[in-house]
Each structure stands twice: as structure tokens, then as C-alpha cells.
Scaffold this motif. Structure first.
Motif, PDB file in Angstrom:
ATOM      1  N   GLY A   1       0.797  -1.228   0.000  1.00 52.20           N
ATOM      2  CA  GLY A   1       0.000   0.000   0.000  1.00 52.20           C
ATOM      3  C   GLY A   1       0.822   1.267   0.000  1.00 52.20           C
ATOM      4  O   GLY A   1       0.317   2.338  -0.382  1.00 52.20           O
ATOM      5  N   SER A   2       2.080   1.185   0.401  1.00 47.70           N
ATOM      6  CA  SER A   2       2.937   2.379   0.418  1.00 47.70           C
ATOM      7  C   SER A   2       3.720   2.535  -0.884  1.00 47.70           C
ATOM      8  O   SER A   2       4.454   3.513  -1.049  1.00 47.70           O
ATOM      9  N   GLN A   3       3.565   1.591  -1.786  1.00 48.02           N
ATOM     10  CA  GLN A   3       4.266   1.641  -3.064  1.00 48.02           C
ATOM     11  C   GLN A   3       3.555   2.594  -4.029  1.00 48.02           C
ATOM     12  O   GLN A   3       2.376   2.930  -3.847  1.00 48.02           O
ATOM     13  N   PRO A   4       4.238   3.061  -5.101  1.00 41.48           N
ATOM     14  CA  PRO A   4       3.573   3.906  -6.103  1.00 41.48           C
ATOM     15  C   PRO A   4       2.350   3.216  -6.691  1.00 41.48           C
ATOM     16  O   PRO A   4       2.258   1.976  -6.720  1.00 41.48           O
ATOM     17  N   LEU A   5       1.415   4.013  -7.173  1.00 38.99           N
ATOM     18  CA  LEU A   5       0.168   3.481  -7.707  1.00 38.99           C
ATOM     19  C   LEU A   5       0.416   2.453  -8.809  1.00 38.99           C
ATOM     20  O   LEU A   5      -0.240   1.403  -8.847  1.00 38.99           O
ATOM     21  N   ALA A   6       1.343   2.752  -9.726  1.00 34.30           N
ATOM     22  CA  ALA A   6       1.617   1.837 -10.838  1.00 34.30           C
ATOM     23  C   ALA A   6       2.052   0.465 -10.329  1.00 34.30           C
ATOM     24  O   ALA A   6       1.644  -0.568 -10.865  1.00 34.30           O
ATOM     25  N   LYS A   7       2.866   0.457  -9.292  1.00 28.65           N
ATOM     26  CA  LYS A   7       3.336  -0.805  -8.715  1.00 28.65           C
ATOM     27  C   LYS A   7       2.174  -1.586  -8.122  1.00 28.65           C
ATOM     28  O   LYS A   7       2.059  -2.814  -8.309  1.00 28.65           O
ATOM     29  N   GLN A   8       1.302  -0.902  -7.396  1.00 29.74           N
ATOM     30  CA  GLN A   8       0.156  -1.583  -6.788  1.00 29.74           C
ATOM     31  C   GLN A   8      -0.752  -2.194  -7.854  1.00 29.74           C
ATOM     32  O   GLN A   8      -1.195  -3.342  -7.722  1.00 29.74           O
TER      33      GLN A   8
END
Length: 521
Positions: free
Chosen positions: A323-330
């Protein structure tokens, strides 16, 4: 995956240049680059001794085998994305004068996708291009992928294959086709392949079919211009070169066959960087390309990476730090995890990941559509046909659904049986395949829908068209003959009379193609 012995690897090196044209979908080692003395290339646009017809026949012969390969894949979602890059590139080549009207008409301009996880793409004779899912899964932007496709497209528009072959007058199209098919046969039976390359012919092929450094530079130059004309960011060319250069030191395992057939050099990289500096820099966008990250996740899952790697997607999706990762990663992880869970026969987990993914893409129309398509796909595979149709209905389509939605809708309605909604879907799909007769999967889905309605003659004809689209002439003849038999047993009137006459004409046409194919053997 098929593993090659040392003896087989040595043999493949002897016919390396053919691998450049048609690497087997199994991870056969790609060719070593052949350094040749600079030759005086024909000027841009200059003709070749090999006719367009001869080159197209070679390409058709190779494509027939690739379509039959178990690793060939026609995935509507991935195919649509690739076409969204390919069509602007072809149009860009035409706009720049690299693609004349005759070449555009005579060549196929089709992409053949393979499940192979190796990073590779390759030009084929006659306007075909091979593309591995492994390449799609590692590029970080649509511009990087477009740069590779533009380079390969330029090999075709500049007729590098024909120009290489033409340097040796005695190299006949039949001989070239046979040698390339020998490489394909090697993935199934090395002994049969060796029988095709007896007599020292492999050495001749190697010397004549390897792209020279001049041709590689020309493909860089033309591809860069075509890519820019098509509206892609040419920085993708530079960043892709840098990525390949970085990977070249780690390529001993052959996972990057593209580096062997297209080795990076400081000269080529410097040329691209110099061209980039001449352009006005584009403003950097902070918005993540969620459509592309979804496509890379889909490519990785559909390349069938194995159970352990599929389970790794689940662990990553369940990581508390995601959840703390960039949106693209999620988005990338959750989409891949949902698709992976279905492959692992865990539909409930797939649904949970899909529910977490949906709110993340609500503000991105393209990504939201892809997630809805995945929802429909998973529902269909779980036999939840109403759920699949409901997910599809939430996608704004207008009066003409796009290919992925249309195929999914007709498949779901076919399973549910005859209805007015199926009538509408079949009408729309019929219009689609009439405009895109090369869509074998579209014809096959249409055949299923027609059979559900009890329209046997039209269904058999659609099955024949599906086989013809993949150049399976024997299979097409079988289906058209079955349609002929059905027409003789049924009282025909109206549309069926027209359909029967079409079947007769198509059968005669396929029989002619079949006879031509027999003469090539």
C-alpha cells in the motif's frame, strides 16, 4: 521448456542467421551476430532481385507453422494493445514514404505473438513480425516497446531480408523457406531438422541472411523517424537501447535473444542519443501509464511462468508494504495476482485481489476498462455467465463494442443459448470479421454463436474461414466441404442460398491454394 544439448547448440549456431528470422518459440538460443565487412547497400527504396510475391510466399509458409505452434497465442486484450502501437507505426512509415502502396497491399503486416518468456522480437519475410511475451513484460513504457517494433518494421519496409537473400542468386525462395522451417522443426525433432540442412546449405544461409551492421543502422535511423512520426516519444528508443546494453553483460543464459541478433554497440547508442538531443524535449508526465503496467503483468502471467512464480505474485500482493508503493506498482501487482490466482485455481483469492484493484483505477478510463474485462474473464471462467455479462455491460462501448468486449460477450451469450441479445452480438461480430477476415479467433467465436442458433451451414462456413485465416488449407477445405454437404441436405432459401454459393466459391479458392502449397513441397 525444451532444453538444448551442447551438440544442438552448436548446430543452431551454424544456422544462426535463420534464427534471426524465425527463432523457435521454445527457448532455443538466438543467433550470434555475424560481423561482415561493410557492403554497398542499395539506396533506400531500391528494389531487390526477390519479388514481393516470392518474399510473401516465404513469410506465409513460416506463419503457417507459427500459427500451429502450441505457444502461439491470440489474446484479445494483449492483441488490441499491440495493435494500438503497430497501426500508428505502419501509418507513420507510410506518411514518411518508407512504405509505398504496393508494399502495403502485397505484404501481410501482421504480428504473431508467442508465449515465450525470452526477450525477443524479429522481422519475418512478407510483412510478418514475431513478438515474445517476454519482451512485453520487461519494457517499462509503451514508447520502449514501440521503439523495438519500429526497428523491426523498418527491416521489413527497407526489405532487408530480401536484399540479403538476393546477394546470392542461387538461393531460391523454396530453399530459404525450407531452411527456416528446419529451425522450427528443431524445437520438436532435431533429427528431422538436421535432415533439412544437409549438404552445407546452412553455411550459405548464414552468410546471406544475417543483417549487416549497415542494415542495423538503417533500421535504427528509419525506425526512429517512423516512431517519431507515429507520435511516440523517441526517448523510448534511447532508454530501450540503454536497457539492452545493461542486460548484455548478463545475457549468458540466452534470456535476451534480441541482444544476439541485434547486439548493442556504443556507436548505435551514441547515434540515437545525438538524434534525441536535436529534438525539443517533451514535458515529463507525472501520470503513470496504468494501461501499460497492466499489459506487462498480463504478459508475464500468460507466458506460463510456473507455479512457484505464480505464487510469488500472491505473496507480493499480500505484503503489508504494498500500500505504500507507487500506484503503478500496486496496480501491476494486484492485476497480476488476480490473474495468477485463477491460473492456480483459486477463484476466491482472485476475486479478493480484483476488489482491491478496482478502486485504484477508477480515475483512469483505460485501466478501469481493462480491470472490468478481467472481471468478466474471471467470471466467465467460473461459469458465472450473468456476472461476465454484467461486468461487460459496465464498460462504455457505444453502438460498436471493441474486439475484446465483443468476443467475450458472444462467447457468454453462446453458452447461455439462443436469445435476441445473441442475435445482436452475432450481427456485430459478423460485421467485424467481414472487415477483418484475418481474425481467425473472431470467425471461430462466430461459428459457435451460429451453431447455438441452429444455423449449421453458416457455422460451418465460419469454421472454414477461421481455418483459412490461419492458413490451414486442409482444415479449411474440410469445413467448407462439410458446409457443402449440409447445404445439400437442407431446404435452402434466402440467406442460406447466398451462403451456399459463398461456400462453393471459397472451397474452390482454398483448393487452389492447397494445390499451390503441395507444389512448394
Amino acid at each position: 521448456m525444451l532444453k538444448w544439448s551442447r551438440k544442438q547448440r552448436a548446430w543452431l549456431a551454424a544456422v544462426g542467421a535463420v534464427c534471426l528470422l524465425v527463432p523457435a518459440w521454445a527457448q532455443a538460443p538466438a543467433p550470434q551476430y555475424i560481423s561482415t565487412a561493410p557492403a554497398a547497400l542499395p539506396s533506400l527504396g531500391e528494389g531487390s532481385d526477390m519479388t514481393l510475391t516470392a518474399e510473401r510466399k516465404i513469410g506465409d509458409r513460416i506463419a503457417r507453422e507459427l500459427y500451429r505452434d502450441p505457444d502461439y497465442i491470440d489474446d484479445p486484450v494483449l492483441d488490441e494493445y499491440i495493435q494500438s502501437l503497430w497501426k500508428p507505426l505502419v501509418a507513420g512509415a507510410k506518411a514518411r514514404g518508407e512504405l509505398n502502396a504496393e508494399l502495403q497491399e502485397r505484404f501481410a503486416w501482421q504480428i504473431v505473438l508467442g508465449r515465450d518468456r525470452s526477450v525477443n522480437a524479429f522481422a519475418l519475410p512478407g510483412g510478418y513480425m514475431g513478438l515474445h511475451l517476454g519482451l512485453i513484460s520487461v519494457v517499462t513504457s509503451r514508447d520502449e516497446l514501440a521503439s523495438v517494433m519500429a526497428h523491426e518494421l523498418s527491416h521489413v519496409t527497407q526489405r532487408h531480408i530480401a536484399r540479403s537473400i538476393s546477394e546470392q542468386a542461387r538461393m531460391t525462395p523454396l530453399m530459404i523457406g525450407t531452411m527456416i522451417l528446419g529451425i522450427l522443426a528443431a524445437s520438436k525433432s532435431p533429427q528431422s531438422a538436421q535432415a533439412l540442412i544437409m549438404g552445407g546449405q546452412a553455411a550459405a544461409i548464414r552468410s546471406q541472411l544475417s543483417f549487416s551492421r549497415d542494415m542495423e543502422r538503417e533500421a535504427d535511423r528509419v525506425g526512429y523517424s517512423v516512431m517519431t512520426e507515429a507520435g511516440f516519444d523517441p526517448q523510448g528508443f534511447v532508454s530501450m537501447f540503454a536497457k539492452l546494453q545493461q542486460a548484455s553483460a548478463l545475457n549468458d543464459n540466452g534470456s535476451f535473444p534480441y541482444l544476439r541478433s541485434h547486439p548493442m554497440s556504443t556507436e548505435r547508442m551514441a547515434d540515437m542519443q545525438a538524434r534525441q538531443q536535436l529534438l525539443t524535449p517533451r514535458a515529463a508526465s507525472d501520470k503513470a501509464d496504468l494501461e501499460h503496467v497492466i499489459m506487462t503483468a498480463r504478459a508475464r502471467i500468460l507466458s506460463q511462468p510456473g507455479i512457484d512464480l505464480l505464487r510469488s505474485w500472491t505473496r507480493e500482493a499480500n505484503d503489508a508494504q504494498l500500500g505504500s508503493q507507487p500506484l503503478a506498482k500496486q496496480v501491476h501487482v494486484l492485476y497480476g495476482a488476480a490473474l495468477a490466482q485463477w491460473s492456480l485455481r483459486e477463484p476466491q483469492l482472485a476475486t479478493r485481489f480484483l476488489m482491491r484493484l478496482t478502486p485504484l483505477v477508477q480515475r483512469d478510463a483505460k485501466a478501469s476498462r481493462l480491470v472490468q474485462l478481467l472481471s468478466a474473464e474471471l467470471a466467465f471462467k467460473s461459469d458465472n455467465l450473468q456476472g461476465a455479462l454484467r461486468a461487460l455491460s459496465e464498460i462504455p462501448t457505444g453502438t460498436n463494442p471493441r474486439r475484446p468486449e465483443l468476443l467475450a460477450q458472444v462467447q457468454a451469450l453462446t453458452r447461455m443459448g439462443a436469445s435476441s441479445a445473441l442475435d445482436t452480438g452475432i450481427s456485430q461480430l459478423r460485421s467485424w470479421v467481414q472487415q477483418h477476415p484475418e481474425d481467425g479467433q473472431g470467425w471461430q467465436v462466430l461459428a459457435g454463436g451460429l451453431m447455438a442458433q441452429g444455423r449449421a451451414l453458416q457455422s460451418l462456413r465460419a469454421e472454414g474461414e477461421s481455418q483459412l485465416a490461419r492458413m490451414d488449407y486442409s482444415g479449411a477445405m474440410d469445413r467448407f466441404k462439410a458446409a457443402q454437404d449440409a447445404s445439400r441436405q437442407l431446404p435452402l432459401q434466402g440467406a442460406d442460398l447466398i451462403e451456399a454459393s459463398i461456400v462453393d466459391a471459397r472451397l474452390r479458392s482454398v483448393q487452389s491454394l492447397w494445390r499451390e502449397q503441395l507444389l512448394e513441397r
